[in-house]
Design a protein around this motif. Sequence first.
Motif, PDB file in Angstrom:
ATOM      1  N   GLU A 181       0.866  -1.326  -0.134  1.00 42.16           N
ATOM      2  CA  GLU A 181       0.109   0.151  -0.106  1.00 42.16           C
ATOM      3  C   GLU A 181       0.847   1.242  -0.014  1.00 42.16           C
ATOM      4  O   GLU A 181       0.579   2.216  -0.910  1.00 42.16           O
ATOM      5  CB  GLU A 181      -0.769  -0.052   1.351  1.00 42.16           C
ATOM      6  N   LEU A 182       1.789   1.423   0.832  1.00 44.02           N
ATOM      7  CA  LEU A 182       2.838   2.390   1.010  1.00 44.02           C
ATOM      8  C   LEU A 182       3.425   2.584  -0.274  1.00 44.02           C
ATOM      9  O   LEU A 182       3.649   3.653  -1.026  1.00 44.02           O
ATOM     10  CB  LEU A 182       3.939   2.015   2.063  1.00 44.02           C
ATOM     11  N   ILE A 183       3.861   1.568  -1.009  1.00 49.00           N
ATOM     12  CA  ILE A 183       4.745   1.719  -2.346  1.00 49.00           C
ATOM     13  C   ILE A 183       3.889   2.210  -3.484  1.00 49.00           C
ATOM     14  O   ILE A 183       4.296   2.774  -4.311  1.00 49.00           O
ATOM     15  CB  ILE A 183       5.425   0.324  -2.649  1.00 49.00           C
ATOM     16  N   ALA A 184       2.815   1.631  -3.448  1.00 46.86           N
ATOM     17  CA  ALA A 184       1.819   1.947  -4.594  1.00 46.86           C
ATOM     18  C   ALA A 184       1.295   3.434  -4.748  1.00 46.86           C
ATOM     19  O   ALA A 184       1.253   4.035  -5.432  1.00 46.86           O
ATOM     20  CB  ALA A 184       0.615   0.990  -4.745  1.00 46.86           C
ATOM     21  N   THR A 185       1.051   3.824  -3.223  1.00 45.53           N
ATOM     22  CA  THR A 185       0.565   5.278  -3.324  1.00 45.53           C
ATOM     23  C   THR A 185       1.745   6.171  -3.245  1.00 45.53           C
ATOM     24  O   THR A 185       1.729   7.337  -4.171  1.00 45.53           O
ATOM     25  CB  THR A 185      -0.039   5.251  -1.703  1.00 45.53           C
ATOM     26  N   LEU A 186       2.825   5.729  -3.011  1.00 47.68           N
ATOM     27  CA  LEU A 186       4.171   6.710  -3.351  1.00 47.68           C
ATOM     28  C   LEU A 186       4.335   6.670  -4.703  1.00 47.68           C
ATOM     29  O   LEU A 186       4.927   7.661  -5.387  1.00 47.68           O
ATOM     30  CB  LEU A 186       5.407   6.129  -2.656  1.00 47.68           C
ATOM     31  N   TYR A 187       4.100   5.742  -5.451  1.00 50.19           N
ATOM     32  CA  TYR A 187       4.382   5.513  -6.832  1.00 50.19           C
ATOM     33  C   TYR A 187       3.441   6.524  -7.493  1.00 50.19           C
ATOM     34  O   TYR A 187       3.870   7.401  -8.458  1.00 50.19           O
ATOM     35  CB  TYR A 187       3.924   4.161  -7.426  1.00 50.19           C
ATOM     36  N   ASP A 188       2.249   6.696  -7.142  1.00 50.09           N
ATOM     37  CA  ASP A 188       1.375   7.691  -7.733  1.00 50.09           C
ATOM     38  C   ASP A 188       1.511   9.009  -7.398  1.00 50.09           C
ATOM     39  O   ASP A 188       1.584   9.948  -8.135  1.00 50.09           O
ATOM     40  CB  ASP A 188      -0.209   7.020  -7.207  1.00 50.09           C
ATOM     41  N   ALA A 221       7.867   9.160   8.962  1.00 50.41           N
ATOM     42  CA  ALA A 221       8.826   9.671   7.754  1.00 50.41           C
ATOM     43  C   ALA A 221       9.989   8.637   7.274  1.00 50.41           C
ATOM     44  O   ALA A 221      10.319   8.629   6.102  1.00 50.41           O
ATOM     45  CB  ALA A 221       9.080  11.057   8.398  1.00 50.41           C
ATOM     46  N   ASP A 222      10.260   8.136   8.262  1.00 49.38           N
ATOM     47  CA  ASP A 222      11.467   7.068   8.015  1.00 49.38           C
ATOM     48  C   ASP A 222      10.875   5.909   6.983  1.00 49.38           C
ATOM     49  O   ASP A 222      11.690   5.573   6.440  1.00 49.38           O
ATOM     50  CB  ASP A 222      11.831   6.344   9.215  1.00 49.38           C
ATOM     51  N   GLN A 223      10.023   5.327   7.414  1.00 48.25           N
ATOM     52  CA  GLN A 223       9.096   4.195   6.927  1.00 48.25           C
ATOM     53  C   GLN A 223       9.093   4.780   5.250  1.00 48.25           C
ATOM     54  O   GLN A 223       9.157   4.016   4.157  1.00 48.25           O
ATOM     55  CB  GLN A 223       7.818   3.953   7.263  1.00 48.25           C
ATOM     56  N   ILE A 224       8.226   6.124   5.180  1.00 44.80           N
ATOM     57  CA  ILE A 224       8.296   6.525   3.705  1.00 44.80           C
ATOM     58  C   ILE A 224       9.896   6.598   2.989  1.00 44.80           C
ATOM     59  O   ILE A 224       9.929   6.361   1.790  1.00 44.80           O
ATOM     60  CB  ILE A 224       7.616   7.966   3.814  1.00 44.80           C
ATOM     61  N   ASN A 225      10.426   7.433   3.531  1.00 48.35           N
ATOM     62  CA  ASN A 225      12.001   7.315   3.179  1.00 48.35           C
ATOM     63  C   ASN A 225      12.623   6.135   2.877  1.00 48.35           C
ATOM     64  O   ASN A 225      13.364   5.870   1.522  1.00 48.35           O
ATOM     65  CB  ASN A 225      12.977   8.368   4.005  1.00 48.35           C
ATOM     66  N   ASN A 226      12.496   5.337   3.491  1.00 47.17           N
ATOM     67  CA  ASN A 226      12.933   3.867   3.432  1.00 47.17           C
ATOM     68  C   ASN A 226      12.412   3.245   2.052  1.00 47.17           C
ATOM     69  O   ASN A 226      13.001   2.518   1.281  1.00 47.17           O
ATOM     70  CB  ASN A 226      12.858   3.132   4.539  1.00 47.17           C
ATOM     71  N   ALA A 227      11.088   3.581   2.094  1.00 46.18           N
ATOM     72  CA  ALA A 227      10.297   2.807   0.851  1.00 46.18           C
ATOM     73  C   ALA A 227      10.876   3.707  -0.472  1.00 46.18           C
ATOM     74  O   ALA A 227      10.868   2.869  -1.568  1.00 46.18           O
ATOM     75  CB  ALA A 227       8.837   3.179   1.189  1.00 46.18           C
ATOM     76  N   ILE A 228      11.061   4.751  -0.457  1.00 44.51           N
ATOM     77  CA  ILE A 228      11.168   5.445  -1.389  1.00 44.51           C
ATOM     78  C   ILE A 228      12.773   5.064  -2.144  1.00 44.51           C
ATOM     79  O   ILE A 228      13.030   4.897  -3.078  1.00 44.51           O
ATOM     80  CB  ILE A 228      11.490   7.230  -1.184  1.00 44.51           C
ATOM     81  N   ASN A 229      13.737   4.750  -1.089  1.00 46.25           N
ATOM     82  CA  ASN A 229      15.219   4.341  -1.401  1.00 46.25           C
ATOM     83  C   ASN A 229      15.058   2.871  -2.029  1.00 46.25           C
ATOM     84  O   ASN A 229      15.724   2.675  -2.780  1.00 46.25           O
ATOM     85  CB  ASN A 229      16.100   4.333  -0.109  1.00 46.25           C
ATOM     86  N   TRP A 230      14.047   2.330  -1.463  1.00 51.48           N
ATOM     87  CA  TRP A 230      13.706   0.842  -1.983  1.00 51.48           C
ATOM     88  C   TRP A 230      13.313   0.700  -3.231  1.00 51.48           C
ATOM     89  O   TRP A 230      13.887  -0.075  -4.246  1.00 51.48           O
ATOM     90  CB  TRP A 230      12.830   0.166  -0.945  1.00 51.48           C
TER      91      TRP A 230
END
Length: 242
Positions: A181-188, A221-230
């Motif tokens: 969910e986090l990654i798909a939302t970030l992608y959009d 914020a750490d989860q989001i930044n880690n997801a972006i890096n991933w």
Amino acid sequence: MNNSMEDILNSLGFGSPSTEKELSNFRKFYSDYEFKSNPNCIDPEKIWESIHAPKITGKDYHKRTVLAAEIVFQLHEEWSLGHLKLQKLIYLCQNSIGMALHTQFLKQAMGPYDPKLMRSIDSQFLKNKWFNFNKYSKQKYLPLENVGGHKEWYERYFSDELEDIQMLIDLFRKMKTYQIELIATLYDCWKETLKEKHQFDSETIISKFYAWSEEKQKFTADQINNAINWMRDNRIYPITDN
């Protein structure tokens, strides 16, 4: 007959001026009348899209069902697989690989989501006797007697994307629902940022992510930044046209 028709038209207000007096009155009445449109209300892109929009066929619906069937075929024993994870995988296949699929993902609390898509897929799964969805079961998709019957169609429709689809399935196989969910939302959000700025901007992406819905406050914020890096490490992100 002609006189009767003319009388009827005149009585309805559709008759043409037939005398000098009527013609003079007609000119006076319409002297200040302008026939024009407001160019500011015309959207050329929407007109173009409406004219050139591809016609949706049964093949379009079948193609997305077959893709979903392959994802479920490989992941149905994973307890994390349900409607949400399946939708996010279809979304990422469509966007990161560039597939032409008929979907309409909207901004829902849990990320990009197409509610009609799930109803259609579940219905087609049952019709083809591939899977039965049971939201009360730990294993949400239960195989039926024709399970695997999608394979021939899958290899035909996606012959050029087989490796890319497999990579995505393997990447997200063990991933929990909230993570995808986090990654798909970030992608959009990433895609929207590129459309506006034509360059990567993590601050804007994160701002858009938190503005998506109050539901997104559950991520740090750490989860989001880690997801972006991933996403960058695994090349799961949109690319600007420029």
